[in-house]
Design an enzyme around this catalytic site. Structure first.
Site, PDB file in Angstrom:
ATOM      1  N   LYS A   1      -1.579   2.692  -4.521  1.00 28.04           N
ATOM      2  CA  LYS A   1      -1.871   2.353  -5.920  1.00 28.04           C
ATOM      3  C   LYS A   1      -2.964   1.290  -6.118  1.00 28.04           C
ATOM      4  CE  LYS A   1       0.805   5.098  -8.081  1.00 28.04           C
ATOM      5  NZ  LYS A   1       0.041   6.219  -7.521  1.00 28.04           N
TER       6      LYS A   1
ATOM      7  N   PRO B   1       0.777  -1.247   0.000  1.00 20.72           N
ATOM      8  CA  PRO B   1       0.000   0.000   0.000  1.00 20.72           C
ATOM      9  C   PRO B   1       0.810   1.299   0.000  1.00 20.72           C
ATOM     10  CG  PRO B   1      -0.080  -1.040   2.155  1.00 20.72           C
ATOM     11  CD  PRO B   1       0.627  -1.992   1.255  1.00 20.72           C
TER      12      PRO B   1
HETATM   13  P1  FAD Z   1     -11.789  -6.036  -3.912  1.00 22.02           P
HETATM   14  O1  FAD Z   1     -11.996  -4.726  -3.282  1.00 22.02           O
HETATM   15  O2  FAD Z   1     -11.054  -7.085  -3.162  1.00 22.02           O
HETATM   16  O3  FAD Z   1     -13.211  -6.592  -4.339  1.00 22.02           O
HETATM   17  C1  FAD Z   1     -13.411  -7.931  -4.744  1.00 22.02           C
HETATM   18  C2  FAD Z   1     -14.833  -8.334  -4.436  1.00 22.02           C
HETATM   19  O4  FAD Z   1     -15.061  -9.652  -4.913  1.00 22.02           O
HETATM   20  C3  FAD Z   1     -15.109  -8.362  -2.940  1.00 22.02           C
HETATM   21  O5  FAD Z   1     -16.287  -7.645  -2.670  1.00 22.02           O
HETATM   22  C4  FAD Z   1     -15.241  -9.840  -2.614  1.00 22.02           C
HETATM   23  O6  FAD Z   1     -16.131 -10.080  -1.556  1.00 22.02           O
HETATM   24  C5  FAD Z   1     -15.736 -10.395  -3.930  1.00 22.02           C
HETATM   25  N1  FAD Z   1     -15.407 -11.816  -4.119  1.00 22.02           N
HETATM   26  C6  FAD Z   1     -14.258 -12.453  -3.823  1.00 22.02           C
HETATM   27  N2  FAD Z   1     -14.325 -13.745  -4.161  1.00 22.02           N
HETATM   28  C7  FAD Z   1     -15.551 -13.942  -4.700  1.00 22.02           C
HETATM   29  C8  FAD Z   1     -16.205 -15.073  -5.230  1.00 22.02           C
HETATM   30  N3  FAD Z   1     -15.596 -16.269  -5.273  1.00 22.02           N
HETATM   31  N4  FAD Z   1     -17.454 -14.936  -5.688  1.00 22.02           N
HETATM   32  C9  FAD Z   1     -18.063 -13.723  -5.659  1.00 22.02           C
HETATM   33  N5  FAD Z   1     -17.492 -12.606  -5.172  1.00 22.02           N
HETATM   34  C10 FAD Z   1     -16.239 -12.706  -4.692  1.00 22.02           C
HETATM   35  N6  FAD Z   1      -5.030   0.061  -1.229  1.00 22.02           N
HETATM   36  C11 FAD Z   1      -4.567   1.264  -1.050  1.00 22.02           C
HETATM   37  O7  FAD Z   1      -4.288   1.940  -2.034  1.00 22.02           O
HETATM   38  N7  FAD Z   1      -4.433   1.762   0.237  1.00 22.02           N
HETATM   39  C12 FAD Z   1      -4.764   1.030   1.350  1.00 22.02           C
HETATM   40  O8  FAD Z   1      -4.639   1.485   2.474  1.00 22.02           O
HETATM   41  C13 FAD Z   1      -5.227  -0.255   1.185  1.00 22.02           C
HETATM   42  N8  FAD Z   1      -5.552  -1.021   2.247  1.00 22.02           N
HETATM   43  C14 FAD Z   1      -5.984  -2.287   2.031  1.00 22.02           C
HETATM   44  C15 FAD Z   1      -6.299  -3.110   3.112  1.00 22.02           C
HETATM   45  C16 FAD Z   1      -6.715  -4.425   2.919  1.00 22.02           C
HETATM   46  C17 FAD Z   1      -7.029  -5.313   4.104  1.00 22.02           C
HETATM   47  C18 FAD Z   1      -6.819  -4.926   1.595  1.00 22.02           C
HETATM   48  C19 FAD Z   1      -7.282  -6.362   1.349  1.00 22.02           C
HETATM   49  C20 FAD Z   1      -6.541  -4.089   0.524  1.00 22.02           C
HETATM   50  C21 FAD Z   1      -6.112  -2.779   0.724  1.00 22.02           C
HETATM   51  N9  FAD Z   1      -5.810  -1.937  -0.351  1.00 22.02           N
HETATM   52  C22 FAD Z   1      -5.361  -0.711  -0.148  1.00 22.02           C
HETATM   53  C23 FAD Z   1      -5.957  -2.346  -1.709  1.00 22.02           C
HETATM   54  C24 FAD Z   1      -7.278  -1.860  -2.311  1.00 22.02           C
HETATM   55  O9  FAD Z   1      -8.261  -1.835  -1.328  1.00 22.02           O
HETATM   56  C25 FAD Z   1      -7.609  -2.818  -3.415  1.00 22.02           C
HETATM   57  O10 FAD Z   1      -6.607  -2.685  -4.403  1.00 22.02           O
HETATM   58  C26 FAD Z   1      -8.981  -2.598  -4.024  1.00 22.02           C
HETATM   59  O11 FAD Z   1      -9.973  -2.949  -3.102  1.00 22.02           O
HETATM   60  C27 FAD Z   1      -9.128  -3.433  -5.294  1.00 22.02           C
HETATM   61  O12 FAD Z   1     -10.462  -3.463  -5.693  1.00 22.02           O
HETATM   62  P2  FAD Z   1     -11.054  -4.738  -6.389  1.00 22.02           P
HETATM   63  O13 FAD Z   1     -12.438  -4.369  -6.730  1.00 22.02           O
HETATM   64  O14 FAD Z   1     -10.137  -5.192  -7.455  1.00 22.02           O
HETATM   65  O15 FAD Z   1     -11.006  -5.892  -5.303  1.00 22.02           O
HETATM   66  C1  DHB Z   2      -3.967   5.522   2.709  1.00 25.26           C
HETATM   67  C2  DHB Z   2      -3.464   4.293   2.441  1.00 25.26           C
HETATM   68  C3  DHB Z   2      -2.293   4.186   1.730  1.00 25.26           C
HETATM   69  O1  DHB Z   2      -1.788   2.985   1.432  1.00 25.26           O
HETATM   70  C4  DHB Z   2      -1.611   5.301   1.292  1.00 25.26           C
HETATM   71  O2  DHB Z   2      -0.450   5.147   0.632  1.00 25.26           O
HETATM   72  C5  DHB Z   2      -2.135   6.518   1.551  1.00 25.26           C
HETATM   73  C6  DHB Z   2      -3.312   6.634   2.267  1.00 25.26           C
HETATM   74  C7  DHB Z   2      -5.221   5.648   3.482  1.00 25.26           C
HETATM   75  O3  DHB Z   2      -5.805   4.622   3.842  1.00 25.26           O
HETATM   76  O4  DHB Z   2      -5.626   6.776   3.768  1.00 25.26           O
END
Ligand code: FAD
Ligand code: DHB
Length: 388
Positions: free
Chosen positions: A296, A292
């Site tokens: 990105k 994180p």
């Molecule tokens: P997701 O948000 O993971 O969404 C995927 C969805 O698919 C979920 O709702 C899930 O329930 C669903 N799903 C999964 N498997 C199945 C299945 N088999 N059948 C049906 N549905 C399913 N990024 C940052 O930039 N800063 C941060 O601080 C940060 N903190 C994070 C903290 C955590 C704990 C995590 C896991 C990620 C974090 N990220 C952060 C990354 C960022 O949140 C993700 O890159 C972003 O959520 C990606 O979006 P997405 O829609 O690709 O995936």
């Molecule tokens: C936040 C998370 C990140 O990973 C970052 O680089 C900046 C901000 C946030 O959760 O606010």
């Protein structure tokens, strides 16, 4: 059931893709494993690149973001008590927007409700078949019954643990991975942010980040060993540790309060190639994970969706050039964000057991960044987001 594009996952990638496709007249059905309340309660990313902001505008989900989002012109990189401000606006003419992932998701859900699109929750045991046929099929369980969804294309937006990526035969996938030997302990609190911009801090006790969600709500992180459990960290222990890792004059201004949420996220770099298999297209965390530090993750999900929605709209109308080049185009941008996230993580964290050379390299990198406007411009260009 029938649709043009079946979308697995109602995270930011799945909902944004559904929103953009429906606005262009392409029908979708979204299948999500969790409940809507669960999806909306996940506290994750907080920073939007400007291109993500513009994509949300194009998707018609910008009204609340324009009111409540906070544009930032720069951020601070601290090393001990030394603070270096990176002036995004002066260096690149660009800004970023503080607007939480939960808010983005909530706005997308509302927009989907307004359009009357189909989003099914509590879906389990999805199986994807016929990916080489004219119509592909998703078999799944919903409300106790086994059901079948026929579609032209499948978008795998189901995150790192989803089913989509694993549907591609293992011998046709190439995976790249780096697991970091620490996690981030994050706390959300109803307290004013310690600084008006984000502070990424490299301290002798480890990394810390001071972020925010609004003028009254803060988000803070500290680097912790992977063996730590969030429940073992009292609020008081967290605030004490954070204070020790922020520059002295900043720490003196820190306002503390009860935590609203506290969790630990492991750090990982991961890419799975290709992002397409027959009529299946991966987007977001389903195909790649970044640590994180560069903010990105969510933004890469948005850039994938940018390429994919255009490609799918063309494909439904009979032009397949976009879907044929999707994987290559998306991956080119993904790898650059991978590099930036890895480099920023390496620059800002202490690695247990690292040798004196690694420590000297980190110091030299920060020193160079402080002395060189060219290096700062490179950081700002990457942080605010490379062009789509
Ligand atoms: P997701 O948000 O993971 O969404 C995927 C969805 O698919 C979920 O709702 C899930 O329930 C669903 N799903 C999964 N498997 C199945 C299945 N088999 N059948 C049906 N549905 C399913 N990024 C940052 O930039 N800063 C941060 O601080 C940060 N903190 C994070 C903290 C955590 C704990 C995590 C896991 C990620 C974090 N990220 C952060 C990354 C960022 O949140 C993700 O890159 C972003 O959520 C990606 O979006 P997405 O829609 O690709 O995936
Ligand atoms: C936040 C998370 C990140 O990973 C970052 O680089 C900046 C901000 C946030 O959760 O606010």
């Amino acid at each position: 059931m029938n649709t043009e594009v079946a979308i697995i996952g109602a995270g930011p990638a799945g909902l944004l893709l559904s929103q953009l496709l429906n606005r262009a007249g392409v029908s979708t059905v979204v299948l999500e494993r969790q409940t809507r309340a669960h999806v909306l309660a996940r506290i994750r990313a907080g920073i939007l690149e400007w291109s993500t902001v513009e994509l949300l505008r194009a998707a018609g989900v910008d009204a609340r973001m324009e009111r409540e989002g906070i544009p930032h012109d720069g951020c601070v990189l601290a090393s001990g008590d030394t603070q270096l401000r990176i002036d995004f606006r002066a260096l690149t003419g660009r800004q970023v927007m503080v607007y939480g992932q939960t808010e983005v998701t909530s706005d997308l859900y509302e927009a989907q409700d307004a359009m009357g699109t189909e989003v099914l929750h509590g879906v389990s045991d999805i199986e994807i078949t016929d990916l080489d046929a004219a119509r592909s099929v998703l078999h799944f369980t919903h409300e106790g019954a086994r059901r079948r969804l026929s579609c032209l294309f499948v978008a795998g937006c189901d995150g790192f643990h989803g089913v989509s990526r694993r549907t591609i035969p293992a011998d046709r996938r190439r995976e790249f991975e780096r697991v970091y030997p620490f996690g981030w302990l994050g706390v959300l609190s109803e307290t004013p942010p310690v600084h008006h911009e984000l502070i990424y801090s490299n301290a002798s006790r480890g990394f810390a980040l001071a972020s925010q969600r609004s003028e009254t709500r803060s988000r803070y992180y500290v680097q912790v060993p992977l063996t730590d459990k969030a429940e073992d960290w009292s609020d008081e222990a967290f605030w004490d540790e954070l204070r020790r890792r922020l520059p002295g004059e900043v720490a003196a201004r820190l306002v503390t309060g009860p935590s609203i949420e506290k969790s630990i996220a492991p750090l990982r770099s991961f890419v799975s190639e290709p992002m397409r298999w027959g009529n299946l297209f991966l987007a977001g965390d389903a195909a790649h994970i970044v640590p994180p530090t560069g903010a990105k993750g969510l933004n890469l999900a948005a850039s994938d969706v940018h390429y994919l929605h255009r490609a799918l709209i063309d494909a439904v109308r009979g032009d397949r050039a976009g879907i044929d080049s999707y994987s290559e185009r998306a991956l080119r941008r993904v790898w650059k964000a991978m590099r930036f996230s890895w480099a920023t993580t390496t620059m800002m964290h202490r690695f247990e057991g690292e040798d004196s050379f690694a420590e000297a390299m980190r110091r030299a990198t920060l020193d160079h960044l402080g002395a060189s406007e060219t290096a700062q411009k490179d950081f700002a260009e990457n942080y605010t987001g490379l062009p789509f």
